[in-house]
Design a protein around this motif. Structure first.
Motif, PDB file in Angstrom:
ATOM      1  N   GLU A   1      71.736 -12.752  21.738  1.00  0.00           N
ATOM      2  CA  GLU A   1      71.159 -11.964  22.822  1.00  0.00           C
ATOM      3  C   GLU A   1      72.112 -11.956  24.006  1.00  0.00           C
ATOM      4  O   GLU A   1      72.677 -12.994  24.366  1.00  0.00           O
ATOM      5  CB  GLU A   1      69.806 -12.541  23.229  1.00  0.00           C
TER       6      GLU A   1
ATOM      7  N   SER B   1      76.694 -22.056  14.317  1.00  0.00           N
ATOM      8  CA  SER B   1      76.306 -21.298  13.117  1.00  0.00           C
ATOM      9  C   SER B   1      76.698 -22.026  11.839  1.00  0.00           C
ATOM     10  O   SER B   1      76.080 -21.824  10.788  1.00  0.00           O
ATOM     11  CB  SER B   1      76.926 -19.901  13.140  1.00  0.00           C
TER      12      SER B   1
ATOM     13  N   ARG C   1      77.496  -9.939  20.632  1.00  0.00           N
ATOM     14  CA  ARG C   1      76.624  -9.043  19.871  1.00  0.00           C
ATOM     15  C   ARG C   1      76.990  -9.027  18.392  1.00  0.00           C
ATOM     16  O   ARG C   1      76.109  -8.914  17.522  1.00  0.00           O
ATOM     17  CB  ARG C   1      76.697  -7.639  20.470  1.00  0.00           C
ATOM     18  N   ASP C   2      78.280  -9.136  18.099  1.00  0.00           N
ATOM     19  CA  ASP C   2      78.716  -9.194  16.700  1.00  0.00           C
ATOM     20  C   ASP C   2      78.142 -10.412  15.989  1.00  0.00           C
ATOM     21  O   ASP C   2      78.031 -10.421  14.753  1.00  0.00           O
ATOM     22  CB  ASP C   2      80.246  -9.246  16.625  1.00  0.00           C
ATOM     23  N   ARG C   3      77.782 -11.444  16.756  1.00  0.00           N
ATOM     24  CA  ARG C   3      77.185 -12.667  16.199  1.00  0.00           C
ATOM     25  C   ARG C   3      75.669 -12.666  16.330  1.00  0.00           C
ATOM     26  O   ARG C   3      75.032 -13.711  16.164  1.00  0.00           O
ATOM     27  CB  ARG C   3      77.805 -13.891  16.894  1.00  0.00           C
ATOM     28  N   ASP C   4      75.110 -11.509  16.656  1.00  0.00           N
ATOM     29  CA  ASP C   4      73.662 -11.337  16.797  1.00  0.00           C
ATOM     30  C   ASP C   4      73.082 -12.236  17.883  1.00  0.00           C
ATOM     31  O   ASP C   4      71.938 -12.701  17.782  1.00  0.00           O
ATOM     32  CB  ASP C   4      72.942 -11.606  15.467  1.00  0.00           C
TER      33      ASP C   4
END
Length: 227
Positions: free
Chosen positions: A67, A37, A62-65
């Motif tokens: 999948e 990122s 999920r907190d980092r979007d």
């Protein structure tokens, strides 16, 4: 006459697609995902797949979007059946690299052969020393003055694929397994993103049972870093 075909803008190269497999806290997964990122490598985490529904790493992904998928190994009657379903899930993303980041499953030969040369693992010892579990206590019991962690390619033999990079950690007076593990884990989060970046850049490959860096064989230890 203008060659309109030649004037068309070229398509940007596709990012290296990575699937990360986890079973627990996902700390190495987050180290790699956060490095991506930050833009340090031209890659994307296509999916994080976990075999333990209650694992803390799922929410971190999920907190980092990212999948996520959960494939509970307890829902299958055999290791082969689980691995087959895992392969199907992985192949949906057409990944270039599979990263085992605290994935606590012994993989079947068919699974390993499918991804051979494009699957990395991290192991908390200076391989080939202390394959398997309880590596920190075993190093202490042996009176070792140095311990560490290894990133290696995955082969059919557990913790036996060619080494890519190691971080060496001194064993301090008064260390117990917990304190030693904490210092080793700090190095895990440094060297695993390095190894992934080398692969993404095309510098790191595996030919036969040898890890190559820029086309040259790495030493048995891999690249070794002193902490």
């Amino acid at each position: 006459m203008i060659d309109q075909q030649a004037s068309l803008p070229s398509e940007p190269p596709e990012k290296t697609r990575i699937v990360i497999l986890i079973s627990g806290s996902g700390s190495n997964m987050t180290a790699i995902a956060d490095e991506i990122s930050r833009g340090s490598m031209d890659a994307e985490v296509s999916a994080v797949i976990c075999n333990v529904p209650e694992a803390a790493g799922i929410q971190k992904a999920r907190d980092r979007d990212l999948e996520t998928q959960v494939i509970d190994h307890r829902n299958f009657t055999s290791r082969e059946e689980f691995d087959l379903n895992l392969m199907r899930a992985i192949d949906d993303y057409s990944p270039d690299l599979i990263v085992l980041a605290g994935f606590m499953r012994i993989l079947t030969p068919d699974f390993v052969r499918r991804y051979e040369g494009r699957m990395l693992n991290i192991h908390p010892s200076l391989l080939p020393a202390y394959q398997g579990l309880h590596t920190h206590q075993r190093a202490l019991d042996a009176g070792d003055r140095k311990h560490g962690v290894t990133v290696h390619f995955v082969t059919e033999i557990l913790d036996d694929g060619p080494n890519v990079i190691q971080a060496v950690v001194p064993v301090l007076d008064g260390d117990d397994a917990t304190s030693l593990q904490k210092r080793v884990q700090l190095q895990e989060h440094i060297i695993y993103p390095i190894a992934v970046k080398w692969f993404v850049e095309g510098r790191l490959t595996m030919v036969g049972n040898t890890a190559l860096m820029d086309g040259q064989p790495l030493p048995v230890t891999g690249v070794q870093l002193e902490s």
